[in-house]
Design a protein around this motif. Structure first.
Motif, mmCIF file in Angstrom:
data_model
loop_
_atom_site.group_PDB
_atom_site.id
_atom_site.type_symbol
_atom_site.label_atom_id
_atom_site.label_comp_id
_atom_site.label_asym_id
_atom_site.label_seq_id
_atom_site.Cartn_x
_atom_site.Cartn_y
_atom_site.Cartn_z
ATOM 1 N N ILE A 275 30.134 38.054 29.727
ATOM 2 C CA ILE A 275 31.227 39.031 29.694
ATOM 3 C C ILE A 275 31.174 39.938 30.916
ATOM 4 N N GLY A 276 29.962 40.325 31.337
ATOM 5 C CA GLY A 276 29.823 41.158 32.516
ATOM 6 C C GLY A 276 30.303 40.467 33.768
ATOM 7 N N VAL A 277 29.937 39.185 33.903
ATOM 8 C CA VAL A 277 30.385 38.422 35.070
ATOM 9 C C VAL A 277 31.905 38.300 35.079
ATOM 10 N N GLN A 278 32.486 38.033 33.889
ATOM 11 C CA GLN A 278 33.938 37.911 33.799
ATOM 12 C C GLN A 278 34.618 39.223 34.171
ATOM 13 N N GLN A 279 34.032 40.330 33.718
ATOM 14 C CA GLN A 279 34.600 41.632 34.054
ATOM 15 C C GLN A 279 34.517 41.906 35.553
ATOM 16 N N ASN A 280 33.432 41.490 36.182
ATOM 17 C CA ASN A 280 33.314 41.660 37.644
ATOM 18 C C ASN A 280 34.378 40.846 38.375
ATOM 19 N N ARG A 284 37.351 42.312 40.768
ATOM 20 C CA ARG A 284 37.576 41.876 42.152
ATOM 21 C C ARG A 284 39.034 41.463 42.354
ATOM 22 N N ARG A 285 39.577 40.739 41.372
ATOM 23 C CA ARG A 285 40.982 40.327 41.493
ATOM 24 C C ARG A 285 41.924 41.537 41.524
ATOM 25 N N ILE A 286 41.644 42.463 40.617
ATOM 26 C CA ILE A 286 42.486 43.666 40.583
ATOM 27 C C ILE A 286 42.392 44.431 41.893
#
Length: 342
Positions: A275-280, A284-286
């Protein structure tokens, strides 16, 4: 101090003052049961029976392991029975025995103040009741001692059976997943029963080794003594084996529970990491899109302040400014794609 004379017809009780005369009898067994070895009891052991000072000292002081001594006309032995106290603490309830040719002296304690004094008398009282009811008629002091120790081992087996029942209850909770509300308290309960089994096993090992050694040194004892001593050693070995088996089962339950808990913790940690990796990645995309959107915002904002620039107020100037925004935004998009932010 209880003084009893045991014959075929049962048991008769006498005052301690008559003990010297009773010890001269060869047609009965004189049984002296001492709840605690105080100064008066120590004097009786020394003056009336003539026991060795070291053996009397062992009766007065607490012993932490089983032991025995073979003297010229009697055998002295120290045993322990378990008593479970508060929070699973196992008390060592001591029983000392002097076994002579026509007498048996049993001395209880010393006891921890937290232990009920009646607990120390459970085995001797059980044998006394059997004798008074006519169920048991010992023919020698060694048979009487054998009956008392057998009562002790039966209590130890009963304790192992109770702990086995508790182990089965906890094992069922593990298999049904009912222990998750308070895993720390549940694991403490598992280890508490494991420790109680270990304490019972330790006492049985010490006592069994004591009687095994006593059997080998029983050369000057009556013919009936060695088989009885050997039977006691076998009984303690049985207690040890039962405690070992139950302790091994409980150890398997503990390992299974700890392994499952560790696996669940690892899986949960991996999920959190994912979940942390997905949030990172999302951040980055945002951030990339915000940077791209900021380019036309910055250009239009700057020129929106009526700042003169080449081509200001002309169609060519509009085309140039729009082209500038598109080129800069496209350049940022390509850079972020190259960095795999988009």
């Amino acid at each position: 101090m209880d003084v009893s004379v045991i014959q075929r017809g049962g048991a008769e009780h006498y005052d301690v003052e008559k003990l010297p005369l009773l010890l001269k009898r060869d047609d009965a067994i004189v049984w002296v049961d001492i709840p605690g070895c105080d100064l008066a009891a120590a004097e009786v052991l020394s003056e009336v029976f003539g026991f060795h000072s070291i053996a009397i000292r062992d009766c007065v002081e607490r012993n932490h392991v089983s032991k025995f001594h073979v003297y010229a006309d009697y055998v002295f032995a120290v045993l322990h029975a378990p008593e479970v106290g508060r929070r699973g603490h196992v008390h060592y309830v001591e029983l000392d025995q002097f076994v002579g040719h026509n007498y048996l002296v049993t001395v209880h304690g010393p006891l921890n103040p937290a232990v009920n004094p009646e607990v120390a008398l459970l085995d001797t009282e059980a044998v006394r009741h059997r004798i008074e009811r006519g169920v048991l008629t010992p023919g020698s002091p060694f048979e009487l001692s054998h009956a008392i120790v057998m009562a002790m081992t039966r209590r130890e087996i009963d304790l192992i059976a109770r702990l086995a029942k508790e182990s089965g209850r906890l094992e069922q909770r593990v298999m049904l997943g009912e222990e998750r509300d308070d895993p720390e308290a549940f694991l403490e309960e598992l280890f508490q029963i494991w420790y109680e089994l270990l304490a019972v096993r330790t006492m049985a090992v010490h006592s069994g080794a004591t009687y095994t050694r006593m059997t080998k040194q029983a050369r000057d004892l009556p013919e009936i003594a060695p088989p009885l001593l050997s039977d006691i050693a076998d009984q303690f070995d049985l207690v040890k084996s039962m405690a070992d088996g139950q302790r091994e089962f409980l150890h398997g339950v503990i390992e299974f529970y700890q392994t499952r808990s560790s696996t669940q913790t690892t899986v949960a940690a991996e999920k959190v990491a994912t979940i942390g990796v997905q949030q990172n990645d999302d951040m980055r995309r945002i951030t990339a899109w915000v940077a791209i959107v900021a380019v036309p915002t910055a250009v239009t904002g700057f020129f929106g302040q009526n700042v003169p620039y080449p081509g200001f107020g002309t169609e060519a100037g509009v085309i140039v400014s729009v082209s500038l925004m598109l080129v800069m935004a496209l350049a940022l998009y390509l850079i972020f794609r190259h960095k795999r932010w988009l």
